[in-house]
Design a protein around this motif. Structure first.
Motif, PDB file in Angstrom:
ATOM      1  N   HIS A   7      41.453  40.978  36.112  1.00  0.00           N
ATOM      2  CA  HIS A   7      41.526  42.434  36.241  1.00  0.00           C
ATOM      3  C   HIS A   7      42.988  42.870  36.217  1.00  0.00           C
ATOM      4  CE1 HIS A   7      40.585  46.466  37.741  1.00  0.00           C
ATOM      5  NE2 HIS A   7      41.594  46.313  38.577  1.00  0.00           N
ATOM      6  N   HIS A   9      46.022  45.968  34.448  1.00  0.00           N
ATOM      7  CA  HIS A   9      46.209  47.345  33.981  1.00  0.00           C
ATOM      8  C   HIS A   9      47.243  47.438  32.868  1.00  0.00           C
ATOM      9  CE1 HIS A   9      43.800  49.385  37.165  1.00  0.00           C
ATOM     10  NE2 HIS A   9      44.065  48.270  37.831  1.00  0.00           N
ATOM     11  N   GLU A  65      36.320  49.163  37.097  1.00  0.00           N
ATOM     12  CA  GLU A  65      35.913  49.059  38.460  1.00  0.00           C
ATOM     13  C   GLU A  65      35.060  50.241  38.867  1.00  0.00           C
ATOM     14  OE1 GLU A  65      39.326  49.094  41.159  1.00  0.00           O
ATOM     15  OE2 GLU A  65      40.706  49.055  39.531  1.00  0.00           O
ATOM     16  N   HIS A 122      36.595  42.620  43.233  1.00  0.00           N
ATOM     17  CA  HIS A 122      37.956  42.344  42.776  1.00  0.00           C
ATOM     18  C   HIS A 122      38.963  42.624  43.886  1.00  0.00           C
ATOM     19  CE1 HIS A 122      40.939  45.442  41.944  1.00  0.00           C
ATOM     20  NE2 HIS A 122      39.960  46.297  42.022  1.00  0.00           N
ATOM     21  N   ASP A 170      45.785  42.613  38.985  1.00  0.00           N
ATOM     22  CA  ASP A 170      45.515  44.020  39.299  1.00  0.00           C
ATOM     23  C   ASP A 170      46.740  44.852  38.906  1.00  0.00           C
ATOM     24  OD1 ASP A 170      44.204  46.262  40.094  1.00  0.00           O
ATOM     25  OD2 ASP A 170      44.203  45.816  42.211  1.00  0.00           O
TER      26      ASP A 170
HETATM   27 ZN    ZN Z   1      42.844  47.697  39.552  1.00  0.00          ZN
END
Ligand code: ZN
Length: 209
Positions: A7, A9, A65, A122, A170
């Protein structure tokens, strides 16, 4: 072998699952799409229409998410309603759910009953009692940067079943190789065996190409 980042970004990153923003066009790599509880403040049905379409994309590996957040000012009923709709969508698409959860673990466990697909929490960094409960209900857990610093979490990761584990960056800026090495050391595994195990775990995503 690459260290899969469950996960993240960063839309240009090719190894892992990019968290697509609502309305954004898909990146070249794999991605997940969902309506985060934070976005529910200004929820409109258009967002769900977008999600229904984008979730058909072959590189969309997961719904999320999505989940429940006890610290934001969005009504619990609305959060639960949209969470259930996303679980149903994930069931229809046969794609796992990537869950964001803050202070709502018992509710998340309750909704697990209606999910026909794997659920992954997560960024897990909570207490062992919560983790044990999640483990009992067959959740996957994805761990992030906290494992590098949090001694209690390190202790928990040592005993957590490798076949239920993922790793992620993340929104944090750090090298995921450090996390793979740390977890391999904690679990007394070689880095290669850990990578192979996570490769194996990725089968839940039905990556076919
Ligand atoms: Zn995130």
């Amino acid at each position: 072998m690459t260290d899969f980042d469950l996960h993240h970004h960063i839309s240009t990153r090719m190894t892992g699952i990019y968290n697509l923003n609502v309305g954004e066009s898909p990146p070249n790599g794999y991605f997940s799409a969902g309506i985060h509880p934070n976005l529910m403040m200004d929820f409109s049905e258009d967002q769900f229409d977008w999600l229904k379409e984008i979730s058909k994309h072959e590189r969309c590996l997961a719904i999320g998410e999505c989940g429940l957040d006890g610290l934001i000012k969005v009504d619990d009923d609305l959060q639960e309603e949209l969470f259930v709709r996303q679980i149903e969508l994930a069931n229809d698409r046969n794609k796992p759910l990537l869950i964001h959860c803050v202070r709502r673990f018992s509710q998340i466990i309750h909704f697990k009953k209606i999910a026909e697909v794997p659920m992954i929490i997560h960024g897990f960094n909570k207490r062992k009692t919560i983790a044990d409960e999640l483990q009992k209900h067959d959740f996957y857990l994805s761990f992030g940067k906290s494992v590098l610093q949090n001694v209690n979490l390190q202790e928990f990761v040592k005993g957590f079943p490798p076949e239920k584990l993922f790793l992620e960056t993340d929104g944090r800026n750090f090298n995921i190789e450090l996390l793979y090495q740390k977890v391999a050391d904690l679990k007394n595994m070689t880095l290669e065996n850990l990578q192979l195990q996570i490769q194996q775990n990725l089968k839940i995503f039905n990556i076919s190409h």
